[in-house]
Write a protein that holds these residues in place. Sequence first.
Motif, PDB file in Angstrom:
ATOM      1  N   GLY A  82     -21.102   4.323  37.879  1.00  0.00           N
ATOM      2  CA  GLY A  82     -20.955   3.165  37.945  1.00  0.00           C
ATOM      3  C   GLY A  82     -20.064   1.323  37.480  1.00  0.00           C
ATOM      4  N   VAL A  83     -19.417   2.239  36.260  1.00  0.00           N
ATOM      5  CA  VAL A  83     -18.614   1.326  35.441  1.00  0.00           C
ATOM      6  C   VAL A  83     -17.439   1.793  35.773  1.00  0.00           C
ATOM      7  N   PRO A  84     -16.632   0.689  36.477  1.00  0.00           N
ATOM      8  CA  PRO A  84     -15.149   1.183  35.982  1.00  0.00           C
ATOM      9  C   PRO A  84     -14.320   0.630  34.927  1.00  0.00           C
ATOM     10  N   PRO A  85     -12.929   0.819  34.625  1.00  0.00           N
ATOM     11  CA  PRO A  85     -12.714   1.779  35.360  1.00  0.00           C
ATOM     12  C   PRO A  85     -13.126   3.719  34.949  1.00  0.00           C
ATOM     13  N   PHE A  86     -13.017   4.036  36.354  1.00  0.00           N
ATOM     14  CA  PHE A  86     -13.673   5.900  36.502  1.00  0.00           C
ATOM     15  C   PHE A  86     -12.659   6.380  35.345  1.00  0.00           C
ATOM     16  N   THR A  87     -12.785   7.296  34.694  1.00  0.00           N
ATOM     17  CA  THR A  87     -12.331   7.852  33.869  1.00  0.00           C
ATOM     18  C   THR A  87     -12.662   9.332  33.427  1.00  0.00           C
ATOM     19  N   GLY A  88     -11.009  10.444  33.078  1.00  0.00           N
ATOM     20  CA  GLY A  88     -11.890  11.421  33.130  1.00  0.00           C
ATOM     21  C   GLY A  88     -11.564  11.685  31.386  1.00  0.00           C
ATOM     22  N   TYR A  89     -11.201  13.045  30.970  1.00  0.00           N
ATOM     23  CA  TYR A  89     -11.333  13.439  30.044  1.00  0.00           C
ATOM     24  C   TYR A  89      -9.982  11.874  28.694  1.00  0.00           C
ATOM     25  N   PRO A  90     -10.807  12.016  27.465  1.00  0.00           N
ATOM     26  CA  PRO A  90     -12.201  12.588  26.631  1.00  0.00           C
ATOM     27  C   PRO A  90     -13.152  11.421  27.231  1.00  0.00           C
ATOM     28  N   GLN A  91     -12.701  10.572  27.370  1.00  0.00           N
ATOM     29  CA  GLN A  91     -14.065   9.378  28.095  1.00  0.00           C
ATOM     30  C   GLN A  91     -14.230   9.248  29.291  1.00  0.00           C
ATOM     31  N   PHE A  92     -15.704   9.979  29.801  1.00  0.00           N
ATOM     32  CA  PHE A  92     -15.935  10.331  31.135  1.00  0.00           C
ATOM     33  C   PHE A  92     -16.866   9.181  32.053  1.00  0.00           C
ATOM     34  N   SER A  93     -16.264   9.311  33.038  1.00  0.00           N
ATOM     35  CA  SER A  93     -16.691   7.552  34.236  1.00  0.00           C
ATOM     36  C   SER A  93     -17.225   8.126  35.614  1.00  0.00           C
TER      37      SER A  93
END
Length: 182
Positions: free
Chosen positions: A26-37
Amino acid sequence: SHTFKYLKERFSEADLTVANMEFPVGVPPFTGYPQFSAPESIVTEAVESGIDLFQIANNHILDKGTKGLERTLAIYDSLGVHYTGAYRCDSLEKLHNPKIIEINKAKIAFINFTYGTNGFKVPKPYVVNNMDSTSVKLAIGRAKERMADIIIALPHWGNEYYLGVASNQKAWTKIFLEQGVD
């Protein structure tokens, strides 16, 4: 909406389906490796697909800081779903850890701990269950006090990209078994 479509039937067949959600939501920006969201919709999809219990003590739960942890807890709470491993404060951790769910008249206690949070410090007053022997033994003790028929450990452990069993996993397994984890 398609994330779990091939697994939904299997999830729904089980008495209980447990998933490690290795990211804050629920906290954009949605990201992948190394910090996920991830977007909060993934939790809704997971619930609708038959996942019953979410374990959230893992190394990525603090990847979006305090805001990410709070938003993640708020989303799980708003959906009324079972989760374990992270809490808003010490008193809620003591109340809800272990997570006890009754299945077919059996009281099953789930404990979820993580080896770390990728160097991020857990902000006060929040609690993310860390794998230290005192905390683990206290949670197992509460499971026994609450008359759990079965105690299941859900550790977030191991060495990334290594398929073998690490020595610390063997040590933790011994602790779990000695303390009465099933």
